[in-house]
Design a protein around this motif. Structure first.
Motif, mmCIF file in Angstrom:
data_model
loop_
_atom_site.group_PDB
_atom_site.id
_atom_site.type_symbol
_atom_site.label_atom_id
_atom_site.label_comp_id
_atom_site.label_asym_id
_atom_site.label_seq_id
_atom_site.Cartn_x
_atom_site.Cartn_y
_atom_site.Cartn_z
ATOM 1 N N ILE A 2 -6.308 64.651 45.714
ATOM 2 C CA ILE A 2 -7.029 63.559 46.354
ATOM 3 C C ILE A 2 -7.022 63.776 47.865
ATOM 4 O O ILE A 2 -5.970 64.047 48.457
ATOM 5 N N ASP A 3 -8.193 63.647 48.518
ATOM 6 C CA ASP A 3 -8.216 63.845 49.965
ATOM 7 C C ASP A 3 -7.529 62.689 50.665
ATOM 8 O O ASP A 3 -7.413 61.572 50.139
ATOM 9 N N THR A 6 -9.349 59.156 51.176
ATOM 10 C CA THR A 6 -9.416 58.370 49.945
ATOM 11 C C THR A 6 -8.050 57.784 49.594
ATOM 12 O O THR A 6 -7.935 56.614 49.209
ATOM 13 N N TYR A 10 -7.003 53.877 49.406
ATOM 14 C CA TYR A 10 -6.408 53.374 48.164
ATOM 15 C C TYR A 10 -5.092 52.642 48.447
ATOM 16 O O TYR A 10 -4.862 51.530 47.929
ATOM 17 N N GLN A 136 -12.089 54.609 40.225
ATOM 18 C CA GLN A 136 -12.945 54.489 41.400
ATOM 19 C C GLN A 136 -12.505 55.432 42.524
ATOM 20 O O GLN A 136 -13.296 55.737 43.428
ATOM 21 N N PHE A 137 -11.276 55.898 42.474
ATOM 22 C CA PHE A 137 -10.756 56.766 43.531
ATOM 23 C C PHE A 137 -10.566 58.210 43.054
ATOM 24 O O PHE A 137 -10.006 59.037 43.771
ATOM 25 N N VAL A 138 -11.029 58.494 41.846
ATOM 26 C CA VAL A 138 -10.945 59.851 41.311
ATOM 27 C C VAL A 138 -12.168 60.646 41.748
ATOM 28 O O VAL A 138 -13.302 60.158 41.683
ATOM 29 N N GLN A 139 -11.946 61.856 42.214
ATOM 30 C CA GLN A 139 -13.021 62.751 42.651
ATOM 31 C C GLN A 139 -12.995 63.995 41.747
ATOM 32 O O GLN A 139 -12.146 64.867 41.922
ATOM 33 N N GLU A 141 -14.568 66.630 41.657
ATOM 34 C CA GLU A 141 -14.651 67.921 42.345
ATOM 35 C C GLU A 141 -13.322 68.341 42.973
ATOM 36 O O GLU A 141 -13.159 69.481 43.431
ATOM 37 N N SER A 142 -12.345 67.410 42.993
ATOM 38 C CA SER A 142 -11.059 67.701 43.629
ATOM 39 C C SER A 142 -10.006 68.214 42.658
ATOM 40 O O SER A 142 -8.858 68.417 43.046
ATOM 41 N N THR A 145 -8.781 65.409 36.608
ATOM 42 C CA THR A 145 -8.919 63.950 36.610
ATOM 43 C C THR A 145 -7.626 63.288 36.159
ATOM 44 O O THR A 145 -7.195 62.281 36.740
ATOM 45 N N GLN A 148 -5.101 63.309 38.970
ATOM 46 C CA GLN A 148 -5.443 62.325 39.993
ATOM 47 C C GLN A 148 -5.109 60.908 39.527
ATOM 48 O O GLN A 148 -4.582 60.096 40.289
#
Length: 208
Positions: A2-3, A6, A10, A136-139, A141-142, A145, A148
């Motif tokens: 997670i960046d 974000t 959170y 809602q805070f999962v990306q 591309e990062s 899942t 995260q």
């Protein structure tokens, strides 16, 4: 992973959630005020453990099953409500004698922990909250899942534990002062029981 932006967003949102008094806070404060800070902290730890279970449920998809099944949602909801009301009635009917030093018999930290875990796990609204809020805070591309979701869940649990400890310490100190008065000791079980029953009724009346 997670960046940072974000994650910071959170954390700030979660801090707002956990420090606004809700059912978990009320239960923790009630236990701390009636049985001491240690029991209050144990209650908070039990709630945190229950939230870890909900995090796992969100990761593997069990929360989604509860969300889509009206029958399963109702079963879990009413089981949780019944358990809370049972705890409340038991507290109100407790006829244990007052000790010579003016304090009321206290429950053990272990029992408080176990009851808090069960009460939190049997709250389907918490399961739905984790299911709706964490993604809602999962990306995607990062990375993973599931990883995260696990990180977000752990952050929520840790911040929630910090908040319940803060409330438990405050309520425990207040309860220590109040328990010096016999009249307060005689009524504290009824007050704690009423809080549990009220939370149980509130849960029973909630919709998905």
């Amino acid at each position: 992973m997670i960046d940072h932006t974000t994650l910071i967003t959170y954390v700030l949102i979660v801090l707002g959630f956990v420090f606004i008094p809700g059912p978990a806070t009320l239960l923790t404060m009630a236990r701390a005020a009636s049985s001491g800070t240690k029991v209050g902290i144990a209650t908070g730890a039990g709630i945190a453990a229950g939230d870890l279970v909900h995090t796992g449920m969100a990761i593997v998809g069990l929360s989604a099953i509860i969300a889509t099944s009206a029958l399963l949602f109702s079963i879990v909801k009413y089981a949780g409500a019944a358990f809370l009301i049972y705890l409340g009635i038991r507290a109100m009917l407790d006829k244990a004698p007052i000790e010579l030093n003016g304090s009321a018999p206290m429950i053990s930290a272990g029992r408080a922990f176990r009851e808090a875990v069960l009460a939190e796990v049997l709250n389907p609204k918490t399961a739905l909250f984790f299911l709706a809020f964490l993604p809602q805070f999962v990306q995607p591309e990062s990375g993973s899942t599931a990883l995260q979701l696990a990180i977000l869940g752990m952050v929520f649990v840790l911040l929630g534990l910090v908040s319940t400890v803060v409330f438990a310490v405050g309520a425990g100190r207040l309860g220590q002062l109040l328990r010096r008065h016999p009249a307060v000791v005689r009524w504290q079980g009824k007050v704690v029981g009423t809080i549990y029953c009220a939370v149980g009724v509130r849960l029973a009346l909630q919709e998905r």
